[in-house]
Design an enzyme around this catalytic site. Structure first.
Site, PDB file in Angstrom:
ATOM      1  N   HIS A 185     -74.736   5.860  11.339  1.00 19.19           N
ATOM      2  CA  HIS A 185     -74.247   4.481  11.261  1.00 19.19           C
ATOM      3  C   HIS A 185     -75.070   3.709  10.242  1.00 19.19           C
ATOM      4  O   HIS A 185     -76.276   3.929  10.099  1.00 19.19           O
ATOM      5  CB  HIS A 185     -74.270   3.801  12.630  1.00 19.19           C
ATOM      6  N   ASP A 197     -83.228   3.386  11.282  1.00 18.95           N
ATOM      7  CA  ASP A 197     -82.093   3.221  12.193  1.00 18.95           C
ATOM      8  C   ASP A 197     -81.005   2.411  11.517  1.00 18.95           C
ATOM      9  O   ASP A 197     -80.936   1.208  11.668  1.00 18.95           O
ATOM     10  CB  ASP A 197     -82.561   2.528  13.476  1.00 18.95           C
ATOM     11  N   GLU A 231     -72.472   0.639  15.260  1.00 23.69           N
ATOM     12  CA  GLU A 231     -73.156   1.329  16.355  1.00 23.69           C
ATOM     13  C   GLU A 231     -74.064   0.379  17.114  1.00 23.69           C
ATOM     14  O   GLU A 231     -74.155   0.451  18.345  1.00 23.69           O
ATOM     15  CB  GLU A 231     -73.973   2.502  15.812  1.00 23.69           C
ATOM     16  N   GLU A 232     -74.732  -0.509  16.394  1.00 22.22           N
ATOM     17  CA  GLU A 232     -75.647  -1.431  17.055  1.00 22.22           C
ATOM     18  C   GLU A 232     -74.914  -2.406  17.964  1.00 22.22           C
ATOM     19  O   GLU A 232     -75.533  -3.032  18.827  1.00 22.22           O
ATOM     20  CB  GLU A 232     -76.472  -2.200  16.013  1.00 22.22           C
ATOM     21  N   GLU A 258     -79.577   9.921  14.749  1.00 22.26           N
ATOM     22  CA  GLU A 258     -79.997   8.617  15.254  1.00 22.26           C
ATOM     23  C   GLU A 258     -81.484   8.396  15.024  1.00 22.26           C
ATOM     24  O   GLU A 258     -82.156   9.224  14.418  1.00 22.26           O
ATOM     25  CB  GLU A 258     -79.669   8.493  16.741  1.00 22.26           C
TER      26      GLU A 258
END
Length: 888
Positions: A185, A197, A231-232, A258
């Site tokens: 992501h 991330d 995704e977050e 991830e």
């Protein structure tokens, strides 16, 4: 309990006495140690005991060497020379380009336009470059809308509208029926550049795509590279792909990349469900393996407050996969410090080598085409210092575990049947010593928790956050010293009539028995992690059997002691690696786990349990030395020095050091709250800076720097207002009950929320159906609080059934990408038969909060004034929000 009574209970079960050779400096004369046998009997053999200093030296060197091996393996990111198939330098350029635009929250120009544009341009370059090759590359930009419920953070419902997915399909030019999915992501949380991330994973995937597309040999199956842009927002984009995209039906398995930290090694911490062939593929293909089934079972237990797209593909797509994540340095995860320069090129190289090799192996595997044939069963898997992965089917592990347990019980049964141990005396002695060992563990844990309580009461919580080894010096020495003290007292007072070598032998059996019991229990629970006690039983048992003759004839000779420790090395070094993983994950988590979980209790318990487990087979040595006074004195001195340093505040929890930051996380929302009554009139309205600290220390370290933020502005939680009447972005109010509300002027965002009740009608089945519309920023939260006696029966979210009643409240998380239409939703509510006269008016309270994470509405003059006053070791994440509540 008097010693003479005890002597009668545990008598010497052998005829050996102890003498020492004066010319051996590592041993000393044992004497009779209270042995009340015939003093005229001559000893049959001479058995040795270790000097206190030698024993302490051997054990200390053993632990330090193994801990050094663990750290050496962690620093060895790449084993051997890169093959050149994966270009980490080019991947780093992608990483730097993606992060150069700054934070990328869903709905922002940075996420939806700039990053999407860059990714599409790079993918097009790869397509053009490889057009003449044996593969075809298809790109699809998906903007799905959907809703689902998830039992994360207590459970809530999610609704997303036009979030972004970039799906890239690489396959042979003749096409394919079976696809492998690789997922990353590119979105981030607010105020973080998100290098680890998860921009680095997208950079790795771009380069893996480049490498596979340039491969001259055609792939057998296809690969979908999914660059997901939400995704977050709690896994929304992956849900949109797997439930709505036409390619999803052909996906047979997936790899998810991830991060829960920044850089280092990426670890396989989840696989399956079932489908052991995926683990076998990783074991066979990965060039730099790093995996643990223990991590998988701990993560899936839910004790780690995190989740990944793995859950979505597993639960909504019913497909198996492999979940990998960077876990090192979680202190700066989701902060401004998560920048590209903190990720080593070797970290990118090893991740790329592994992903490329595993994907290449899987897309040439026949098992991918018919994975259902190979789906049943689980795998036991673990790596040994990152050099090699051991993997075998769980059913084989069960057999192996029971074989080791059987061998242990046969060993103990044989000792119980020896001449002189009749009448069950050995069994009674073993039970007695087991009781002493277990009691020592409970007393040790209780004692260390008392120390942790003192630290908390002194206001020094989290002193170890920037000084991890200080926690070892405080809690570790307390635990070790307490256990040694208890066993020393037991040796001198309780076991006064038993010879030391025999006691040492008995306590080895105790350790073996306790580990064996845990082995049997974990195996019966069906846990693959049972391999850990299996190793902790098999190797010590084999070592003891091999050294039995040496121990019988010479006691604790130097040869015996050294080889005994060598026999413990492999299981202990692996156990130390697992401990490193535990502390590497849980220590940073304490900095973002809320104000209600006492971190001292958590860390003190972890350190104590680690000490107990690691020292279990060292109880043997406590009984092989005549005295432990200098060891206890040394441990006590270290403990006292560390306690004084902690008490004086020398060990500050946080650090703003550019090289190794340990920031304190603080959330600030400049918000305006409006409360409406049943008639729709404004009942009250206020504005302020709503401040949340996401660790146990609250604002005690912030107040000296920003005096306005103090406990005189602590908030309360009115029960008649949804989620306490504050704009919670996620349903974490139970984790962070201490927050502060500093009065401030009203906020006036350029795009305020438009919230309307469109219709209200009674159904033929007696419920009230209410339809609403809402239009606002990309992130909003909806809270529903049915009043006493009322209940929700159905709604337009998820599968239609209201889920995850959080103490009578419901939380719906909403987000959208670009050009999203007005959000329309409805619910049906069963009115109360007997309205509560003491409660709020109406049958339900509905509240909506908005969150402005980017753009000109994100900051106000008040935020700009207060943020620079925070100390350098703090990470204040700030934005504008609103909260509007209505009664119906």
């Amino acid at each position: 309990m008097e010693s003479d009574t005890t002597v009668r209970r545990i008598k010497a079960f052998g005829s050996q006495s102890y003498a020492a050779q004066d010319n051996d400096g590592s041993r000393e004369r044992c004497g009779n140690n209270g042995y009340n046998g015939d003093p005229k009997r001559k000893p049959e053999v001479s058995l040795y005991l270790l000097r206190e200093g030698v024993a302490a030296f051997l054990v200390s060197v053993f632990i330090l060497v193994l801990w050094g091996l663990v750290h050496l393996s962690l620093q060895q990111l790449v084993i051997g020379k890169p093959s050149g198939e994966f270009n980490a330098v080019r991947a780093r350029r992608h990483l730097e380009q993606i992060t150069s635009v700054g934070p990328r929250p869903v709905g922002s120009h940075e996420n939806e336009v700039l990053t999407v544009g860059y990714l599409l341009q790079q993918i097009e370059n790869i397509r053009v470059e490889t057009a003449a090759g044996p593969h075809q590359l298809t790109v699809d930009v998906q903007r799905p809308t959907g809703t689902f419920s998830i039992d994360f953070l207590g459970g809530f419902t999610s609704f997303y509208d036009r979030v972004t997915n970039i799906a890239v399909r690489l396959e042979p030019k003749g096409g394919t029926q079976h696809l492998m999915l690789a997922n990353c992501h590119f979105d981030t949380v607010a105020n973080s550049p998100g290098a680890s991330d998860d921009a680095v994973s997208c950079a790795v995937m771009l380069e893996v795509l480049h490498s596979l597309a340039n491969q001259s040999t055609p792939l057998h199956h296809g690969v979908v590279f999914l660059f997901n842009g939400a995704e977050e927002n709690i896994l929304q984009a992956s849900h949109g792909f797997i439930t709505q995209h036409p390619w999803a039906k052909q996906v047979r398995a997936f790899i998810n990349l991830e991060a829960a930290g920044v850089g280092g090694k990426e670890v396989v911490f989840q696989t399956g469900p079932e489908n052991p062939w995926l683990v076998q593929a990783y074991v066979h293909a990965a060039k730099h393996p790093f995996a643990s089934v223990v991590g998988q079972e701990v993560f899936q237990s839910g004790i780690i407050p995190s989740d990944t797209d793995f859950r979505i593909y597993r639960d909504f797509g019913n497909i198996p996969g492999i979940d990998l994540a960077f876990i090192e340095n979680g202190f700066i995860y989701h902060t401004k410090y998560d920048t590209a320069d903190r990720i080593l090129t070797d970290s990118i190289q090893r991740a790329g080598d592994n992903i490329l090799a595993v994907l290449r192996y899987l897309v040439t595997s026949e098992k991918l085409a018919d994975s259902s044939e190979y789906r049943h069963g689980n795998m036991v898997f673990f790596d040994l210092l990152g050099v090699v992965v051991v993997a075998y089917p769980a059913r084989v592990g069960t057999i192996l575990n029971y074989m080791v347990a059987t061998a242990t019980f046969l060993y103990l049964a044989k000792k119980a049947s020896l001449p002189g141990n009749g009448g069950g005396r050995y069994v009674r002695d073993l039970a007695c010593c087991t009781g002493v060992a277990v009691l020592s563990w409970f007393v040790t844990l209780l004692s260390v928790l008392i120390v942790a309580l003192l630290v908390t009461l002194l206001g020094r919580s989290m002193f170890w956050y920037d000084h991890f080894y200080a926690s070892i010096c405080l809690y570790g020495t307390a635990a070790t010293g307490k256990m040694i003290l208890i066993h020393t007292l037991a040796k001198n007072l309780y076991f006064g009539g038993v010879r030391l070598v025999e006691l040492a032998d008995l306590y080895f059996d105790v350790s073996l028995l306790l580990w064996c019991c845990s082995l049997v229990w974990l195996t019966q629970q069906g846990l693959c992690s049972a391999y850990v006690p299996m190793l902790m039983v098999a190797f010590p048992l084999a070592t003891k059997l091999l050294l039995a003759k040496e121990f019988k004839h010479r006691g604790a000779s130097m040869k015996y002691s050294v080889f005994y420790l060598l026999g413990l090395a492999l299981p202990h070094v692996h156990f130390m690696f697992l401990l490193w993983v535990v502390f590497e994950i849980f220590t940073p988590i304490m900095g973002r786990s809320g104000t209600e979980i006492p971190p001292e209790v958590v860390l003190a318990s972890l350190v104590t349990l680690a000490t107990i487990f690691l020292s279990s087979f060292f109880l043997h040595f406590i009984y092989l030395v005549r005295s432990t006074k200098w060891i206890l004195a040394g441990l006590g001195s270290v403990f006292m020095v560390m306690f004084l340093l902690m008490s004086c505040g020398v060990l500050f929890p946080y650090s703003g050091s550019p090289e190794s930051p340990r920031p304190k996380r603080v959330f600030l929302q400049h918000t305006t709250r409006t409360f409406h009554n049943l008639q729709g009139q404004v009942e009250s309205r206020d504005s302020g800076l709503w401040i949340n600290s996401f660790d146990f220390t609250g604002i005690q370290h912030i107040t000296p720097h920003v005096p306005e933020i103090n406990d005189s502005f602590r908030t309360d939680c009115p029960a008649d207002r949804p989620f306490c009447g504050y704009p919670w972005y996620l349903p974490v109010k139970s984790l962070s009950k201490k927050n502060w509300y500093l009065p401030a002027p009203e906020v006036s965002p350029s795009s305020p929320v438009e919230f309307r009740l469109l219709s209200k009608e009674e159904t033929s089945w007696g419920t009230i159906k209410m339809t609403f519309s809402a239009k606002g920023p990309s992130h909003m939260s909806l809270y529903l609080l049915p009043h006493k006696g009322a209940s929700l029966s159905t709604w337009s979210f998820g599968d239609g059934t209201p889920q995850f009643d959080l103490s009578g409240e419901y939380f719906i998380f909403y987000s959208h990408g670009l050009d999203a239409p007005t959000w329309t939703f409805w619910f049906e509510i069963q009115p109360p038969r007997d309205p509560d006269p003491s409660g709020p008016e109406g049958m339900i309270s509905v509240a909506i909060s908005t969150h402005y994470f980017f753009g000109p509405d994100q900051r106000t003059a008040q935020l700009e004034e207060i943020l620079p006053r925070f100390p350098t070791w703090a990470f204040p994440s700030a934005w504008v929000s609103t909260y509007d509540m209505y009664r119906y």
